[in-house]
Scaffold this motif. Structure first.
Motif, PDB file in Angstrom:
ATOM      1  N   SER A 198     -22.217  18.934  12.657  1.00  0.00           N
ATOM      2  CA  SER A 198     -20.780  18.546  13.128  1.00  0.00           C
ATOM      3  C   SER A 198     -19.930  17.784  12.110  1.00  0.00           C
ATOM      4  O   SER A 198     -20.435  17.022  11.413  1.00  0.00           O
ATOM      5  N   SER A 199     -18.570  18.145  12.311  1.00  0.00           N
ATOM      6  CA  SER A 199     -17.544  17.527  11.320  1.00  0.00           C
ATOM      7  C   SER A 199     -17.169  16.219  12.112  1.00  0.00           C
ATOM      8  O   SER A 199     -17.390  15.892  13.211  1.00  0.00           O
ATOM      9  N   GLU A 200     -16.337  15.540  11.307  1.00  0.00           N
ATOM     10  CA  GLU A 200     -15.684  14.302  11.981  1.00  0.00           C
ATOM     11  C   GLU A 200     -15.065  14.578  13.077  1.00  0.00           C
ATOM     12  O   GLU A 200     -15.008  13.697  13.998  1.00  0.00           O
ATOM     13  N   ALA A 201     -14.027  15.871  13.119  1.00  0.00           N
ATOM     14  CA  ALA A 201     -13.294  15.860  14.114  1.00  0.00           C
ATOM     15  C   ALA A 201     -14.185  16.097  15.564  1.00  0.00           C
ATOM     16  O   ALA A 201     -13.941  15.736  16.171  1.00  0.00           O
ATOM     17  N   ASP A 202     -15.395  16.825  14.960  1.00  0.00           N
ATOM     18  CA  ASP A 202     -16.184  17.008  16.369  1.00  0.00           C
ATOM     19  C   ASP A 202     -16.736  15.859  16.968  1.00  0.00           C
ATOM     20  O   ASP A 202     -16.503  15.514  18.339  1.00  0.00           O
ATOM     21  N   VAL A 203     -16.967  14.609  16.225  1.00  0.00           N
ATOM     22  CA  VAL A 203     -17.587  13.492  16.459  1.00  0.00           C
ATOM     23  C   VAL A 203     -16.502  12.827  17.263  1.00  0.00           C
ATOM     24  O   VAL A 203     -16.593  12.355  18.327  1.00  0.00           O
ATOM     25  N   MET A 204     -15.162  12.736  16.777  1.00  0.00           N
ATOM     26  CA  MET A 204     -13.987  12.043  17.387  1.00  0.00           C
ATOM     27  C   MET A 204     -13.612  12.824  18.756  1.00  0.00           C
ATOM     28  O   MET A 204     -13.482  12.047  19.702  1.00  0.00           O
ATOM     29  N   ASN A 205     -13.920  14.111  18.745  1.00  0.00           N
ATOM     30  CA  ASN A 205     -13.847  14.731  20.083  1.00  0.00           C
ATOM     31  C   ASN A 205     -14.548  14.422  20.982  1.00  0.00           C
ATOM     32  O   ASN A 205     -14.386  14.260  22.168  1.00  0.00           O
ATOM     33  N   GLN A 206     -15.880  14.334  20.659  1.00  0.00           N
ATOM     34  CA  GLN A 206     -16.955  14.098  21.572  1.00  0.00           C
ATOM     35  C   GLN A 206     -16.700  12.645  22.074  1.00  0.00           C
ATOM     36  O   GLN A 206     -16.861  12.315  23.321  1.00  0.00           O
ATOM     37  N   LEU A 207     -16.466  11.709  21.218  1.00  0.00           N
ATOM     38  CA  LEU A 207     -16.278  10.300  21.587  1.00  0.00           C
ATOM     39  C   LEU A 207     -15.188  10.164  22.388  1.00  0.00           C
ATOM     40  O   LEU A 207     -15.124   9.350  23.495  1.00  0.00           O
ATOM     41  N   GLY A 208     -14.140  11.036  22.075  1.00  0.00           N
ATOM     42  CA  GLY A 208     -12.861  11.003  23.130  1.00  0.00           C
ATOM     43  C   GLY A 208     -13.390  11.524  24.308  1.00  0.00           C
ATOM     44  O   GLY A 208     -12.463  11.130  25.406  1.00  0.00           O
ATOM     45  N   GLN A 209     -14.207  12.330  24.633  1.00  0.00           N
ATOM     46  CA  GLN A 209     -14.390  12.781  25.976  1.00  0.00           C
ATOM     47  C   GLN A 209     -14.940  11.485  26.995  1.00  0.00           C
ATOM     48  O   GLN A 209     -15.222  11.904  28.139  1.00  0.00           O
ATOM     49  N   GLN A 210     -15.452  10.689  25.970  1.00  0.00           N
ATOM     50  CA  GLN A 210     -15.973   9.331  26.867  1.00  0.00           C
ATOM     51  C   GLN A 210     -14.757   8.341  27.345  1.00  0.00           C
ATOM     52  O   GLN A 210     -14.942   7.597  28.046  1.00  0.00           O
ATOM     53  N   MET A 211     -13.806   8.798  26.935  1.00  0.00           N
ATOM     54  CA  MET A 211     -12.484   7.956  27.307  1.00  0.00           C
ATOM     55  C   MET A 211     -12.567   7.680  29.143  1.00  0.00           C
ATOM     56  O   MET A 211     -12.135   6.275  29.289  1.00  0.00           O
ATOM     57  N   PRO A 212     -12.455   8.758  29.840  1.00  0.00           N
ATOM     58  CA  PRO A 212     -12.233   8.267  31.389  1.00  0.00           C
ATOM     59  C   PRO A 212     -13.352   7.260  31.647  1.00  0.00           C
ATOM     60  O   PRO A 212     -13.318   6.447  32.522  1.00  0.00           O
ATOM     61  N   ASN A 213     -14.764   7.312  30.988  1.00  0.00           N
ATOM     62  CA  ASN A 213     -15.759   6.596  31.359  1.00  0.00           C
ATOM     63  C   ASN A 213     -15.186   4.999  30.766  1.00  0.00           C
ATOM     64  O   ASN A 213     -15.550   4.146  31.735  1.00  0.00           O
ATOM     65  N   ILE A 214     -14.875   5.079  29.660  1.00  0.00           N
ATOM     66  CA  ILE A 214     -14.630   3.793  29.197  1.00  0.00           C
ATOM     67  C   ILE A 214     -13.257   3.249  29.975  1.00  0.00           C
ATOM     68  O   ILE A 214     -13.322   2.052  30.417  1.00  0.00           O
ATOM     69  N   LEU A 215     -12.199   4.042  30.465  1.00  0.00           N
ATOM     70  CA  LEU A 215     -11.406   3.428  31.472  1.00  0.00           C
ATOM     71  C   LEU A 215     -11.877   2.828  32.645  1.00  0.00           C
ATOM     72  O   LEU A 215     -11.439   2.013  33.343  1.00  0.00           O
ATOM     73  N   ALA A 216     -12.977   3.624  33.248  1.00  0.00           N
ATOM     74  CA  ALA A 216     -13.377   3.220  34.645  1.00  0.00           C
ATOM     75  C   ALA A 216     -13.939   1.787  34.191  1.00  0.00           C
ATOM     76  O   ALA A 216     -13.968   1.006  35.108  1.00  0.00           O
ATOM     77  N   PHE A 217     -14.848   1.799  32.957  1.00  0.00           N
ATOM     78  CA  PHE A 217     -15.504   0.656  32.687  1.00  0.00           C
ATOM     79  C   PHE A 217     -14.462  -0.488  32.633  1.00  0.00           C
ATOM     80  O   PHE A 217     -14.476  -1.679  33.421  1.00  0.00           O
ATOM     81  N   VAL A 218     -13.313  -0.281  32.023  1.00  0.00           N
ATOM     82  CA  VAL A 218     -12.227  -1.389  31.844  1.00  0.00           C
ATOM     83  C   VAL A 218     -11.774  -1.931  33.097  1.00  0.00           C
ATOM     84  O   VAL A 218     -11.715  -3.055  33.762  1.00  0.00           O
ATOM     85  N   LEU A 219     -11.582  -1.101  34.120  1.00  0.00           N
ATOM     86  CA  LEU A 219     -10.926  -1.187  35.377  1.00  0.00           C
ATOM     87  C   LEU A 219     -11.559  -1.813  36.035  1.00  0.00           C
ATOM     88  O   LEU A 219     -11.343  -2.892  36.750  1.00  0.00           O
ATOM     89  N   THR A 220     -12.804  -1.551  36.351  1.00  0.00           N
ATOM     90  CA  THR A 220     -13.790  -2.067  37.081  1.00  0.00           C
ATOM     91  C   THR A 220     -14.330  -3.515  36.626  1.00  0.00           C
ATOM     92  O   THR A 220     -14.434  -4.500  37.417  1.00  0.00           O
ATOM     93  N   PHE A 221     -14.406  -3.599  35.448  1.00  0.00           N
ATOM     94  CA  PHE A 221     -14.570  -4.910  34.924  1.00  0.00           C
ATOM     95  C   PHE A 221     -13.652  -5.764  35.360  1.00  0.00           C
ATOM     96  O   PHE A 221     -13.967  -7.159  35.664  1.00  0.00           O
ATOM     97  N   TRP A 222     -12.370  -5.725  35.043  1.00  0.00           N
ATOM     98  CA  TRP A 222     -11.402  -6.609  35.725  1.00  0.00           C
ATOM     99  C   TRP A 222     -11.182  -6.884  37.124  1.00  0.00           C
ATOM    100  O   TRP A 222     -11.129  -8.163  37.370  1.00  0.00           O
ATOM    101  N   VAL A 223     -11.517  -5.824  37.879  1.00  0.00           N
ATOM    102  CA  VAL A 223     -11.496  -6.017  39.491  1.00  0.00           C
ATOM    103  C   VAL A 223     -12.615  -6.856  39.533  1.00  0.00           C
ATOM    104  O   VAL A 223     -12.434  -7.813  40.357  1.00  0.00           O
ATOM    105  N   VAL A 224     -13.683  -6.537  39.311  1.00  0.00           N
ATOM    106  CA  VAL A 224     -15.071  -7.494  39.527  1.00  0.00           C
ATOM    107  C   VAL A 224     -15.038  -8.729  38.735  1.00  0.00           C
ATOM    108  O   VAL A 224     -15.365  -9.752  39.430  1.00  0.00           O
ATOM    109  N   GLY A 225     -14.433  -8.893  37.666  1.00  0.00           N
ATOM    110  CA  GLY A 225     -14.216 -10.097  37.001  1.00  0.00           C
ATOM    111  C   GLY A 225     -13.448 -11.080  37.961  1.00  0.00           C
ATOM    112  O   GLY A 225     -13.431 -12.061  37.862  1.00  0.00           O
TER     113      GLY A 225
END
Lengths: 201, 201, 201, 201
Positions: free
Chosen positions: B29-56
């Motif tokens: 895989s190229s660096e671009a593939d990796v960035m793309n794959q990691l980018g697909q986790q963005m919604p998960n990360i946003l859900a993590f951040v939102l929930t962290f703040w609400v629960v916090g």
């Protein structure tokens, strides 16, 4: 509050191990196959060890600072929660690094996460230690000493990103500098900061 | 009891990160593939951040309330355990939201879980603060102030469900209102509720 | 020791949620598909809720007993560690029950795990409360009251196994009896055991 | 510090259960199939039980030692963090042992991890107990007694490796010796070390 932070650290540290995989072995695998499979987890284990020490060190620093921070206001709570969020996030970049350490992009993710954690920790200290209403027994000297200690880790990780862009391996091993610099800081301040012996709480 | 609640919060917050996936990359895989794959986790990360703040935030509220609740009876224990159950449950709707945020059904699950958590927390406060045998130093004013604060979060999430039914994106971003309203409440009560500076425990 | 037990409980309770699965949806799934998939997690959620309450109740009982146990010897430590092992084990039978609740074998596993946890907890109390060197302020009456409370849960789960052998559903719902019996016990002893109001620790 | 160590132990102990798998059953499986599938988790369960007791025992020892260690310096903190890292690591070799216990290589991994954990714990004690600036009420006799206790576990695991090389089963069951030897030590020192009754903290 301190207990809460401690709790977040302990769980985050313990979760690091979850991403070291259990190999799947075909029936009739030889001992050499097993050793080979376990050996393939080596990068994951190294990522576990490195992260454990960096986060463990952050905990020590955080814990020491909170021996001086005796009261809190809303902003300190928010800053501290922000810091804890970066701690909770760490297991993910660690796992990614353990699996795909050969990519520059992955190092950027890992180093940036560490940088964020480190600078947020530093912000907690700088904010609190500058307000006499929040801290006790903080001299300007002590304030500076802890602030210096706090920025070492994130600065090294931040600089490791451009370094890794030109020479990946060098960037990935630049964390060694953190431990070297902290040791030098310790040495330089040994006479100014009183005996490091503290009651165990 | 407080230590127990703190423990549940810390573990729940830390578990949130578990559902951010480690991408599986093909060899070469190229660096671009990796960035793309990691980018697909963005919604998960946003859900993590939102929930962290609400629960916090819920933790902060819970913690503050228990500075006044000094004794407990059987019913308070049961209510508190019910509240902790809703906290423990949160990582699941968060993970589902991170994966399938584009569905209205998923938002209903997430917002309903948050609503349940918020109203149970409010019930703990309303129950305890109305019984002088359980609390110390609670004026009617303070009781109302904390009750108001406690219902803001679940009310916004509850209303976000019908809103999301007609306009999904607006519903999903309505949580921003929580932080705005809490800030206004803070401001309005700043003179009545004494200095927010408290000893660190 | 108490802090350690609390910690084990909190983590075990929080881990329960991990086995509620995140559905895997094909692209282009409709809202109805999503609702259907989420609905299939219902047995897992029920297993989560049931276990949360049974374990939560055990924690309450354990916590109350340790208000009287003020010293410990080697055997009490060992018994308590045995008890904590049964607590740590619970997430597994819970997950199995959530997935394959329609099998009698699975109910045996679940009910037996709960029975083991309950009787070990009872053993901790019976052992400690009979030794004046370990406890303070324990009257024979109080000793019996807590012992009775402690054996209710495991006895019901133990008897649910033969019942489930002839009528699975009845066996699986017999835990309702636990809450009924505990309530009756509470009522019967309300005059003998002094006011249930205790300082919050 | 003690609270932090306790936290790491509780989470590590509780994580052990995660690797006991939930069987995947085909539709229409019989009760016998289920029992069979659950039975296949037996090695995982045994690995869980063994590790729980060895780590639980280490926690007890660690906890007792820290009744005497009242202050700390930088080196003790570092040693203790090293020890906690070995504790956090344990769930991985345990899971591997539960899955592939029939390989000698796997036993080496498991026994070596336990050896590392045990000797690091012993190092913490030997370092601290020899410095009057760190401990209170430690007689040379008590120092030796705890040091002896601490090295039993890692020594047995270390010796189990060559033993397992010639006779795997014998090596894997040699941990029984740990409990036998500790019991003998207890017995031999019973008159010298004062009553084992301690206040519960």
């Amino acid at each position: 509050m301190v207990a809460f932070s401690d709790g977040v650290f302990t769980v985050a540290l313990t979760l690091l191990v979850i991403d070291i995989a259990i190999p799947t072995l075909a029936k009739g695998s030889s001992e050499a196959d097993v050793m080979n499979q376990l050996g393939q987890q080596m990068p994951n284990i190294l990522a576990f060890v490195l992260t454990f020490w960096v986060v463990g060190l952050s905990w020590l620093t955080h814990h020491r600072q909170f021996q001086f921070i005796r009261r809190y206001d809303g902003r300190l709570l928010t800053l501290n929660l922000l810091f804890l969020m970066t701690v909770c996030f760490i297991p993910w970049p660690t796992a990614v690094l353990g699996h795909y350490g050969e990519y520059f992009t992955v190092w950027v993710l890992y180093a940036a996460s560490m940088t964020a954690m480190g600078f947020t920790a530093a912000a907690v200290w700088v904010y609190a230690s500058g307000r006499p209403s929040l801290v006790d027994h903080v001299t300007p000297e002590l304030r500076r000493y802890y602030a210096e200690r706090a920025v070492v880790m994130p600065t090294v990780f931040l600089l490791s990103i451009p370094l890794a862009a030109v020479w990946l391996t060098a960037g990935q091993y630049s964390w060694i500098l953190i431990f070297v610099i902290l040791r030098i800081l310790n040495y330089r301040h040994r006479d100014r900061i009183a005996a490091d012996l503290r009651p165990l709480v």
